[in-house]
Design an enzyme around this catalytic site. Structure first.
Site, PDB file in Angstrom:
ATOM      1  N   ARG A   1      -6.503   3.867  -3.304  1.00 13.02           N
ATOM      2  CA  ARG A   1      -5.214   3.948  -2.590  1.00 13.02           C
ATOM      3  C   ARG A   1      -4.060   4.402  -3.502  1.00 13.02           C
ATOM      4  O   ARG A   1      -3.056   3.724  -3.647  1.00 13.02           O
ATOM      5  CB  ARG A   1      -4.876   2.598  -1.958  1.00 13.02           C
ATOM      6  CG  ARG A   1      -5.943   1.943  -1.142  1.00 13.02           C
ATOM      7  CD  ARG A   1      -6.293   2.645   0.141  1.00 13.02           C
ATOM      8  NE  ARG A   1      -5.223   2.675   1.116  1.00 13.02           N
ATOM      9  CZ  ARG A   1      -4.953   1.691   1.970  1.00 13.02           C
ATOM     10  NH1 ARG A   1      -5.652   0.587   1.902  1.00 13.02           N
ATOM     11  NH2 ARG A   1      -3.977   1.796   2.852  1.00 13.02           N
TER      12      ARG A   1
ATOM     13  N   LYS B   1       0.794  -2.762  14.212  1.00 11.55           N
ATOM     14  CA  LYS B   1       1.085  -3.257  12.846  1.00 11.55           C
ATOM     15  C   LYS B   1       1.578  -2.087  11.985  1.00 11.55           C
ATOM     16  O   LYS B   1       2.580  -2.200  11.280  1.00 11.55           O
ATOM     17  CB  LYS B   1      -0.172  -3.837  12.235  1.00 11.55           C
ATOM     18  CG  LYS B   1      -0.115  -4.045  10.732  1.00 11.55           C
ATOM     19  CD  LYS B   1      -1.368  -4.614  10.137  1.00 11.55           C
ATOM     20  CE  LYS B   1      -2.464  -3.630   9.899  1.00 11.55           C
ATOM     21  NZ  LYS B   1      -2.371  -2.880   8.639  1.00 11.55           N
TER      22      LYS B   1
END
Ligand code: EPZ
Length: 423
Positions: A125, A22
């Site tokens: 993040r 992925k």
């Protein structure tokens, strides 16, 4: 909302095909924006995140086609008539990796407007390092109304980018900017993950001039344009590690077809210390437990080639039934222990404190209703449930579908009692 129901206790036996990665497929798909010719990706995993990236690229005007035959997991992308280089909030919020279109759009069209990706369950993040690197390459970056508004009216100019900490996405965005920048770019303290290597190798196949691939220092000489290519996506090392944990915790014996030892050295070393062998076969990797009881060991997550953070939750699940204690330290993300309370609901004895968690092995886990919170935490619950006595029902399994292709199908083929319950 779908749930997954597992009755544990069955040693997994048989063969599992490993899908394409992925975390390689996502940047590779974004790289299609760098050329007006067709990029064909093979060994593509069919995942929710891949579909999200397809949606974003189609919105941008990329022509996407995949052969009807489901056997051939490939995708062809051609960015020869891009509309507005804008990645909207409603798409980016669903998948943070959308930010990987920023550099290709900037490099190819001289401007881009990409929604700032929010945080997620495992951490804030930030993407400050991506933006600082692009500014060093000559981009003018403005943050307003939740969007990154980037432009480089005079094109991108090569520079020496030094990352203060290893960032996979930051390295990937910078690489995709540098390949079309004027002059040479050096990226120091670059990420060395196999997915970064895969992207660099695909860019070279498209005509980019990159050296130092696989090292922490990448040298890029910008070229005028990139051409099309066909590129096989690297196998998913986190899927390999995840299934190895499922085999180990159930005391099974499985061949992971397509697995490559070089992708998982640190993981294989940790499994070896815990009493699990992962040996190479002609078709992949064979995983089996070599001692009655697993041995508790300490692991610390680190950038590649260290133990991957994306395997931390799955390895912790394995350690819950080991003999002795295991200290697991998460150094990459600030909130990646959400699987701990759920594993404790199944009888695990884990005490998380700051960046470390102490796992005291128990003789058995018991099935229970549990909640998935993020992709890797969810699959750690599957791993635990496969060994637990009785039934486990995992709620919110849409997290799983983001990163694991046909998970139940692959496990059922090895004897697991697992089913998806709709509703
Ligand atoms: C990639 O995320 C992966 N995602 C993650 O996998 C993986 O956990 C991570 O790399 C680390 O290996 C994809 O490849 C799509 P980073 P990325 O930039 O690129 C900080 C999964 O489960 N940082 O290497 O976002 C950041 O907060 C996912 O498949 C900054 O401070 O990770 C983190 O603490 C989860 N500023 C650390 O660096 C920045 O500008 C590493 O992040 C960028 C990152």
């Amino acid at each position: 909302m779908d749930r997954i129901r597992i009755v544990g206790g069955v040693p997994l036996r048989g063969r599992i095909p490993v899908s394409g990665a992925k975390n390689a497929a996502l940047p590779l798909m974004a790289a299609s924006l760098l050329s007006d010719e067709t990029l064909t990706l093979t060994n593509l995993p069919r995942l929710a995140d891949i579909a999200s990236m397809e949606h974003l690229l189609a919105e941008l005007g990329v022509h996407i086609s995949s052969p009807t035959s489901s056997a051939d997991a490939s995708l062809s992308l051609r960015a020869n008539s891009i509309k507005e280089p804008i990645a909207p909030y409603d798409i980016v919020r669903k998948m943070r990796a959308s930010v990987l279109v920023l550099a290709p759009l900037l490099a190819r069209y001289g401007r881009a407007q990409v929604s700032l990706p929010g945080g997620c369950a495992i951490g804030t993040r930030p993407i400050d390092l991506h933006l600082r690197a692009l500014q060093q390459l000559g981009a003018e970056i403005e943050l307003s109304e939740g969007y990154i508004k980037a432009r480089c009216p005079h094109g991108l100019i090569g520079a020496h980018v030094v990352f203060p900490k290893v960032t996979v996405g930051g390295t990937e965005n910078t690489l995709m900017a540098a390949v079309l920048a004027k002059g040479e770019t050096v990226i120091s303290n670059a990420a060395r993950e196999p997915e970064v290597i895969d992207l660099a190798q695909c860019l070279v196949a498209m005509g980019a001039d990159i050296s130092g691939i696989g090292s922490d220092t990448l040298h890029v000489r910008g070229v005028e344009r990139l051409h099309g290519a066909t590129h096989p996506i690297v196998p998913d090392r986190i899927e390999i590690g995840t299934f190895a944990a499922a085999v180990a915790i159930t005391g099974g014996d499985v061949e992971l077809v397509g697995g490559r030892r070089g992708l998982i050295d640190a993981v294989a070393d940790a499994f070896g210390q815990a009493g699990v062998t992962i040996e190479e076969t002609t078709d992949g990797l064979r995983v089996r437990r070599t001692q009655d009881r697993l041995t508790g060991i300490d692991v610390m997550t680190e950038p590649f080639p260290g133990f991957p953070t994306d395997m931390q939750a799955q390895f912790m699940a394995l350690m819950t039934i080991a003999d002795g204690a295991s200290m697991i330290t998460e150094t990459i993300f600030e909130n990646r222990f959400m699987h701990v309370p759920e594993l404790c609901r199944m009888g695990a004895q884990i005490n998380a404190h700051g960046a470390s968690a102490i796992v005291r092995g128990v003789s058995k886990l018991s099935g229970a209703p549990v909640m998935a919170t993020d992709l890797r935490a969810s699959v750690s619950l599957v791993v635990a449930a496969l060994a637990a006595q009785g039934e486990t029902v995992i709620n919110r399994v849409y997290h799983l579908d983001r990163g694991y292709e046909r998970l139940e199908e692959k496990l059922v083929a090895c004897g697991a009692q697992i089913e998806r319950v709709s509703g």
